[in-house]
Design a protein around this motif. Structure first.
Motif, PDB file in Angstrom:
ATOM      1  N   UNK A   1     -20.685   5.649  10.089  1.00  0.00           N
ATOM      2  CA  UNK A   1     -20.737   4.321  11.021  1.00  0.00           C
ATOM      3  C   UNK A   1     -21.705   4.666  12.081  1.00  0.00           C
ATOM      4  N   UNK A   2     -21.752   6.059  12.552  1.00  0.00           N
ATOM      5  CA  UNK A   2     -22.802   6.255  13.382  1.00  0.00           C
ATOM      6  C   UNK A   2     -24.048   6.155  12.760  1.00  0.00           C
ATOM      7  N   UNK A   3     -24.540   6.447  11.715  1.00  0.00           N
ATOM      8  CA  UNK A   3     -26.103   6.335  10.769  1.00  0.00           C
ATOM      9  C   UNK A   3     -25.645   5.693  10.004  1.00  0.00           C
ATOM     10  N   UNK A   4     -24.856   4.547   9.466  1.00  0.00           N
ATOM     11  CA  UNK A   4     -25.725   3.880   8.905  1.00  0.00           C
ATOM     12  C   UNK A   4     -25.852   3.544   7.794  1.00  0.00           C
ATOM     13  N   UNK A   5     -25.327   5.330   6.652  1.00  0.00           N
ATOM     14  CA  UNK A   5     -25.581   5.383   6.069  1.00  0.00           C
ATOM     15  C   UNK A   5     -24.355   5.642   5.055  1.00  0.00           C
ATOM     16  N   UNK A   6     -24.278   5.036   3.805  1.00  0.00           N
ATOM     17  CA  UNK A   6     -23.212   5.526   3.132  1.00  0.00           C
ATOM     18  C   UNK A   6     -23.499   6.573   1.942  1.00  0.00           C
ATOM     19  N   UNK A   7     -21.977   6.864   1.684  1.00  0.00           N
ATOM     20  CA  UNK A   7     -21.896   8.083   0.633  1.00  0.00           C
ATOM     21  C   UNK A   7     -22.753   7.562  -0.759  1.00  0.00           C
ATOM     22  N   UNK A   8     -22.925   9.658  -0.844  1.00  0.00           N
ATOM     23  CA  UNK A   8     -23.107   8.982  -2.281  1.00  0.00           C
ATOM     24  C   UNK A   8     -21.932   8.223  -3.609  1.00  0.00           C
ATOM     25  N   UNK A   9     -21.377   8.493  -3.161  1.00  0.00           N
ATOM     26  CA  UNK A   9     -20.371   7.963  -4.450  1.00  0.00           C
ATOM     27  C   UNK A   9     -20.242   6.079  -3.833  1.00  0.00           C
ATOM     28  N   UNK A  10     -20.604   6.172  -2.130  1.00  0.00           N
ATOM     29  CA  UNK A  10     -20.470   4.405  -2.716  1.00  0.00           C
ATOM     30  C   UNK A  10     -21.644   3.894  -2.346  1.00  0.00           C
ATOM     31  N   UNK A  11     -22.467   4.748  -2.185  1.00  0.00           N
ATOM     32  CA  UNK A  11     -24.181   3.809  -2.962  1.00  0.00           C
ATOM     33  C   UNK A  11     -24.127   3.367  -4.141  1.00  0.00           C
ATOM     34  N   UNK A  12     -23.751   4.591  -5.168  1.00  0.00           N
ATOM     35  CA  UNK A  12     -23.524   4.107  -7.117  1.00  0.00           C
ATOM     36  C   UNK A  12     -23.467   3.190  -6.956  1.00  0.00           C
ATOM     37  N   UNK A  13     -21.941   2.957  -6.133  1.00  0.00           N
ATOM     38  CA  UNK A  13     -20.807   1.813  -6.927  1.00  0.00           C
ATOM     39  C   UNK A  13     -21.278   0.392  -6.250  1.00  0.00           C
ATOM     40  N   UNK A  14     -22.353   0.582  -4.904  1.00  0.00           N
ATOM     41  CA  UNK A  14     -22.164  -0.311  -4.818  1.00  0.00           C
ATOM     42  C   UNK A  14     -24.011  -1.047  -5.987  1.00  0.00           C
ATOM     43  N   UNK A  15     -24.831   0.191  -5.835  1.00  0.00           N
ATOM     44  CA  UNK A  15     -25.814   0.293  -6.917  1.00  0.00           C
ATOM     45  C   UNK A  15     -24.724  -1.045  -8.506  1.00  0.00           C
ATOM     46  N   UNK A  16     -23.944  -0.478  -8.652  1.00  0.00           N
ATOM     47  CA  UNK A  16     -23.830  -0.441  -9.966  1.00  0.00           C
ATOM     48  C   UNK A  16     -23.650  -2.006  -9.677  1.00  0.00           C
ATOM     49  N   UNK A  17     -22.651  -2.648  -8.672  1.00  0.00           N
ATOM     50  CA  UNK A  17     -22.179  -4.263  -8.394  1.00  0.00           C
ATOM     51  C   UNK A  17     -23.664  -4.986  -8.283  1.00  0.00           C
ATOM     52  N   UNK A  18     -24.165  -4.679  -7.942  1.00  0.00           N
ATOM     53  CA  UNK A  18     -26.312  -5.037  -7.371  1.00  0.00           C
ATOM     54  C   UNK A  18     -26.681  -5.654  -8.828  1.00  0.00           C
ATOM     55  N   UNK A  19     -26.620  -4.809  -9.578  1.00  0.00           N
ATOM     56  CA  UNK A  19     -27.424  -4.281 -10.809  1.00  0.00           C
ATOM     57  C   UNK A  19     -27.072  -5.474 -12.034  1.00  0.00           C
ATOM     58  N   UNK A  20     -25.540  -5.582 -12.071  1.00  0.00           N
ATOM     59  CA  UNK A  20     -23.851  -6.231 -12.427  1.00  0.00           C
ATOM     60  C   UNK A  20     -24.796  -7.612 -12.355  1.00  0.00           C
ATOM     61  N   UNK A  21     -25.054  -7.932 -11.348  1.00  0.00           N
ATOM     62  CA  UNK A  21     -25.212  -9.245 -10.657  1.00  0.00           C
ATOM     63  C   UNK A  21     -26.792  -9.379 -10.584  1.00  0.00           C
ATOM     64  N   UNK A  22     -27.476  -8.861 -10.535  1.00  0.00           N
ATOM     65  CA  UNK A  22     -28.628  -9.328 -10.524  1.00  0.00           C
ATOM     66  C   UNK A  22     -28.913  -9.525 -11.967  1.00  0.00           C
ATOM     67  N   UNK A  23     -28.974  -9.150 -13.355  1.00  0.00           N
ATOM     68  CA  UNK A  23     -29.119  -8.949 -14.468  1.00  0.00           C
ATOM     69  C   UNK A  23     -28.147  -9.979 -14.457  1.00  0.00           C
ATOM     70  N   UNK A  24     -26.838 -10.152 -13.679  1.00  0.00           N
ATOM     71  CA  UNK A  24     -26.382 -11.875 -14.619  1.00  0.00           C
ATOM     72  C   UNK A  24     -26.996 -13.441 -14.189  1.00  0.00           C
ATOM     73  N   UNK A  25     -27.421 -12.659 -13.080  1.00  0.00           N
ATOM     74  CA  UNK A  25     -28.581 -14.371 -12.835  1.00  0.00           C
ATOM     75  C   UNK A  25     -30.222 -13.835 -12.235  1.00  0.00           C
ATOM     76  N   UNK A  26     -30.773 -13.771 -13.326  1.00  0.00           N
ATOM     77  CA  UNK A  26     -32.200 -13.826 -13.930  1.00  0.00           C
ATOM     78  C   UNK A  26     -32.376 -14.920 -13.442  1.00  0.00           C
ATOM     79  N   UNK A  27     -32.160 -15.305 -13.028  1.00  0.00           N
ATOM     80  CA  UNK A  27     -33.446 -17.194 -12.610  1.00  0.00           C
ATOM     81  C   UNK A  27     -33.273 -16.931 -11.453  1.00  0.00           C
ATOM     82  N   UNK A  28     -32.543 -16.219 -10.349  1.00  0.00           N
ATOM     83  CA  UNK A  28     -32.880 -15.738  -9.097  1.00  0.00           C
ATOM     84  C   UNK A  28     -34.287 -15.056  -9.209  1.00  0.00           C
ATOM     85  N   UNK A  29     -34.458 -14.555  -9.662  1.00  0.00           N
ATOM     86  CA  UNK A  29     -35.962 -13.519  -9.494  1.00  0.00           C
ATOM     87  C   UNK A  29     -36.537 -13.182 -11.501  1.00  0.00           C
TER      88      UNK A  29
END
Length: 188
Positions: A3-31
């Motif tokens: 909370x102090x540095x407002x950074x995710x751990x490496x594992x949290x960042x990796x998990x979030x990137x997977x979620x965002x990538x999946x959403x990105x690929x499933x909704x190509x009409x948005x981008x």
């Protein structure tokens, strides 16, 4: 999450990137025409932006890329959940409205939450743009950035989609409802 540095751990960042990538690929009409590898490189270079996106995700926003500004070399993420994010509902518009309530105060305000998350509330133009990408807020509504002249008079504006049309309404800024939250925007 730190909370102090407002950074995710490496594992949290990796998990979030997977979620965002999946959403990105499933909704190509948005981008259309955008590539995930370029978006991911920008995200990995901006740990505080990843932290904000994680907040958007954890409160039910389902953030996704909706625009790219070539001149600024920035990607824009909006909350793309079908309904206004569940983790941000039952809040009034801003801190002034929260303080003005004498009883039955909501837990927070849209402007406070957005600031804490490091994001902005959608403007009316951004909200209408989002609605061009799909049908959002068909059962809920979302606070949107309120012009100063309306806010000075005690009001705030919100929007939703009903009858296949986008409506923008007004309410007292201190009001709050179980079906109203706010949608966020983040530039990376």
């Amino acid at each position: 999450m730190n909370q102090n540095t407002k950074q995710l751990s490496a594992a949290q960042a990796e998990e979030l990137l997977k979620i965002l990538k999946n959403r990105f690929e499933q909704n190509m009409n948005r981008h259309t025409g955008m590539e995930w590898v370029k978006v991911q490189a920008k995200l990995e270079a901006s740990p505080s932006k990843l932290w904000s996106l994680d907040d958007m995700e954890s409160t039910g926003g389902e953030p996704d890329v909706v625009a790219y500004d070539q001149k600024a070399d920035e990607y824009t993420f909006f909350d793309c959940a079908a309904e206004s994010p569940k983790g941000r509902r039952s809040i009034c518009y801003d801190h002034q409205a929260l303080e003005a309530r004498k009883e039955h105060k909501p837990k927070d305000s849209a402007i406070n939450m957005a600031s804490d998350m490091g994001v902005a509330i959608l403007t009316e133009a951004q909200y209408r743009y989002l609605q061009d990408l799909g049908n959002f807020d068909t059962k809920t509504s979302s606070w949107i950035e309120t012009p100063a002249e309306i806010r000075k008079l005690g009001g705030a504006i919100f929007a939703d989609r009903r009858y296949n049309k986008v409506f923008v309404y007004h309410n007292g800024a201190e009001s709050y409802y179980a079906a109203r939250a706010f949608r966020a925007s983040l530039k990376v």
